[in-house]
Design an enzyme around this catalytic site. Structure first.
Site, PDB file in Angstrom:
ATOM      1  N   LYS A 192     -18.050 -34.332  24.351  1.00 11.81           N
ATOM      2  CA  LYS A 192     -19.142 -35.116  24.971  1.00 11.81           C
ATOM      3  C   LYS A 192     -18.963 -36.601  24.611  1.00 11.81           C
ATOM      4  CE  LYS A 192     -21.902 -30.981  25.115  1.00 11.81           C
ATOM      5  NZ  LYS A 192     -23.210 -30.356  25.142  1.00 11.81           N
ATOM      6  N   HIS A 219     -21.102 -29.774  34.618  1.00 18.45           N
ATOM      7  CA  HIS A 219     -21.824 -29.571  33.350  1.00 18.45           C
ATOM      8  C   HIS A 219     -23.294 -29.907  33.564  1.00 18.45           C
ATOM      9  CE1 HIS A 219     -23.051 -29.872  29.180  1.00 18.45           C
ATOM     10  NE2 HIS A 219     -21.938 -29.224  28.865  1.00 18.45           N
ATOM     11  N   ASN A 251     -15.668 -29.413  23.868  1.00 17.58           N
ATOM     12  CA  ASN A 251     -16.185 -30.521  24.683  1.00 17.58           C
ATOM     13  C   ASN A 251     -16.808 -31.523  23.726  1.00 17.58           C
ATOM     14  OD1 ASN A 251     -17.516 -32.247  26.407  1.00 17.58           O
ATOM     15  ND2 ASN A 251     -18.939 -30.728  27.229  1.00 17.58           N
ATOM     16  N   GLU A 292     -25.235 -31.468  31.859  1.00 16.23           N
ATOM     17  CA  GLU A 292     -25.562 -32.854  31.493  1.00 16.23           C
ATOM     18  C   GLU A 292     -25.138 -33.836  32.588  1.00 16.23           C
ATOM     19  OE1 GLU A 292     -23.799 -32.734  27.571  1.00 16.23           O
ATOM     20  OE2 GLU A 292     -25.398 -31.403  26.898  1.00 16.23           O
ATOM     21  N   SER A 294     -24.403 -23.588  21.970  1.00 19.14           N
ATOM     22  CA  SER A 294     -24.588 -23.364  20.528  1.00 19.14           C
ATOM     23  C   SER A 294     -23.611 -22.332  19.951  1.00 19.14           C
ATOM     24  CB  SER A 294     -26.042 -22.982  20.219  1.00 19.14           C
ATOM     25  OG  SER A 294     -26.909 -24.035  20.591  1.00 19.14           O
ATOM     26  N   GLU A 317     -23.117 -21.617  30.947  1.00 15.40           N
ATOM     27  CA  GLU A 317     -23.802 -22.422  29.942  1.00 15.40           C
ATOM     28  C   GLU A 317     -25.299 -22.472  30.253  1.00 15.40           C
ATOM     29  OE1 GLU A 317     -20.798 -25.174  27.720  1.00 15.40           O
ATOM     30  OE2 GLU A 317     -22.075 -26.291  29.061  1.00 15.40           O
ATOM     31  N   GLY A 335     -26.931 -27.359  22.659  1.00 18.77           N
ATOM     32  CA  GLY A 335     -27.333 -28.326  21.642  1.00 18.77           C
ATOM     33  C   GLY A 335     -28.665 -28.015  20.986  1.00 18.77           C
TER      34      GLY A 335
HETATM   35  P1  13P Z   1     -23.279 -27.079  22.163  1.00 17.37           P
HETATM   36  O1  13P Z   1     -22.154 -26.188  21.669  1.00 17.37           O
HETATM   37  O2  13P Z   1     -23.442 -28.311  21.334  1.00 17.37           O
HETATM   38  O3  13P Z   1     -24.536 -26.308  22.349  1.00 17.37           O
HETATM   39  O4  13P Z   1     -22.823 -27.596  23.611  1.00 17.37           O
HETATM   40  C1  13P Z   1     -22.385 -26.673  24.548  1.00 17.37           C
HETATM   41  C2  13P Z   1     -21.830 -27.406  25.704  1.00 17.37           C
HETATM   42  O5  13P Z   1     -22.563 -28.026  26.446  1.00 17.37           O
HETATM   43  C3  13P Z   1     -20.378 -27.389  25.893  1.00 17.37           C
HETATM   44  O6  13P Z   1     -20.023 -27.931  27.116  1.00 17.37           O
END
Ligand code: 13P
Length: 263
Positions: A11, A95, A9, A97, A226, A180, A186
Site C-alpha cells: 500500500k 482493490h 501489498n 481502497e 488481516s 478481500e 486493516g
Molecule cells: P491487511 O492485511 O492489512 O488487512 O490488508 C489486506 C489488503 O487489503 C491486501 O490487499
C-alpha cells in the site's frame, strides 16, 4: 495442481531506504527453495528498487494499480507498458481502497470520486495488463453493510461479471482473483476460514460460468483481510484458498516470511 501464491501489498508504505532494508531481510528469511510463489507490490516509486534487489531471487514484483491507456496526456497516471518495462509480473486491480470502499477510514462523500474505480475501469485495466502480459490480481469483496444484508454473493458475482466483460478464459489463465472482504481489511478482523473458503469456492464457480472450466481451475484465488502469521496456516489449508494477499503483515519481514512458510 495450483501452486500457492502469497502477495504482499505494501500500500502507501516504505521509502526506498525502508524498502531496501525490508527486502534484504526478507530474502534471508524465506527459503529460496520454497514451493510457494511470492510477490511484493510496492508503491510505484519503489518498484525499481525492489525489482533490482529481487533480480536474482524467485520473488516477483507487482504494482498496486495501473491506468488503462497506453500513453499520452494523462497526468499522474502510469501505464501497463511502463509497469512491464519496470519488471512487474503482477498488478492489483479493483482493490477496495482504489474503489473508494474503505474498511475503517471515513471519507466525506465529496472525496470518494477521487478513488472512484468502477467495474468498468477495472475491466479496462485488466485488458491493458493482459496486453502487456502482466498477471492481474483482481480484488473483489463486500462491505459490512452488504454482508449484513446477505448480499455478499450477489455483490461479488456482479464485480466478477463487470471485470471480465469481453475477456476470454484463455486470456486470464494465469491471472489471480483475491477475495478481500472490505470489513476485514486493516481491521484485525479476519473472515472465518470456513466462510472465506466458501466465498472463494463461490468465486471459482462463477469463473466457471463467466470464463470457462479450464480457466476456473487454473486461476489462483487468494484470501486477503488481516492475514498474519497466527491465522495464515488455517486459511491456507482450506480447500478453495490458494494463498493470500497480505497488507499490514507484509511490512514486517519476519511476520511476512512466517505467512509464506504457512503456505
Ligand atoms: P491487511 O492485511 O492489512 O488487512 O490488508 C489486506 C489488503 O487489503 C491486501 O490487499
Amino acid at each position: 495442481m495450483r501452486k500457492k501464491l502469497v502477495v504482499g501489498n505494501w500500500k502507501m508504505n516504505m521509502t526506498r531506504t525502508q524498502a531496501t532494508a525490508a527486502i534484504e531481510s526478507l530474502v534471508l528469511l524465506v527459503d529460496p527453495k520454497t514451493e510457494v510463489d511470492v510477490a511484493i507490490c510496492p508503491p510505484y516509486l519503489t518498484i525499481e528498487t525492489v525489482t533490482r534487489l529481487l533480480h536474482q531471487s524467485h520473488f516477483r514484483v507487482g504494482a498496486q494499480d495501473v491506468f488503462w491507456m497506453g500513453a499520452g496526456a494523462f497526468t499522474g497516471n502510469v501505464s501497463a507498458s511502463m509497469l512491464a518495462d519496470a519488471g512487474c509480473a503482477f498488478c492489483i486491480v479493483g482493490h477496495s481502497e482504489t474503489r473508494g470502499r474503505f474498511g475503517k477510514l471515513e471519507v466525506t462523500a465529496s472525496t470518494i470520486p477521487y478513488f472512484s474505480e468502477t467495474d468498468e475501469t477495472v475491466n479496462l485495466k485488466i485488458k491493458a495488463l493482459l496486453y502487456q502480459s502482466i498477471h492481474p490480481i483482481l480484488c473483489v469483496g463486500e462491505t459490512l453493510d452488504e454482508r449484513n444484508a446477505e448480499q455478499t454473493d450477489a455483490v461479488i458475482a456482479a464485480q466478477l461479471k463487470g471485470a471480465f466483460e469481453g475477456i476470454e478464459g484463455a486470456e486470464f489463465y494465469n491471472g489471480v482473483v483475491a477475495y478481500e472482504p472490505v470489513w476485514a481489511i486493516g481491521t484485525g478482523k479476519t473472515c472465518d476460514s470456513a466462510e472465506a473458503s466458501r466465498v472463494c469456492g463461490f468465486i471459482r464457480a462463477q469463473l466457471r460460468e463467466i470464463l470457462d472450466a479450464d480457466a476456473a481451475d487454473s486461476i489462483r484465488i487468494l484470501y486477503g483481510g488481516s492475514v498474519k502469521a497466527s491465522n495464515a496456516k488455517e486459511l491456507f489449508t482450506m480447500p478453495d484458498i490458494d494463498g493470500g494477499l497480505v497488507g499490514g503483515a507484509s511490512l514486517d519481514p519476519e511476520e511476512f516470511s512466517e505467512v509464506v512458510r504457512s503456505a
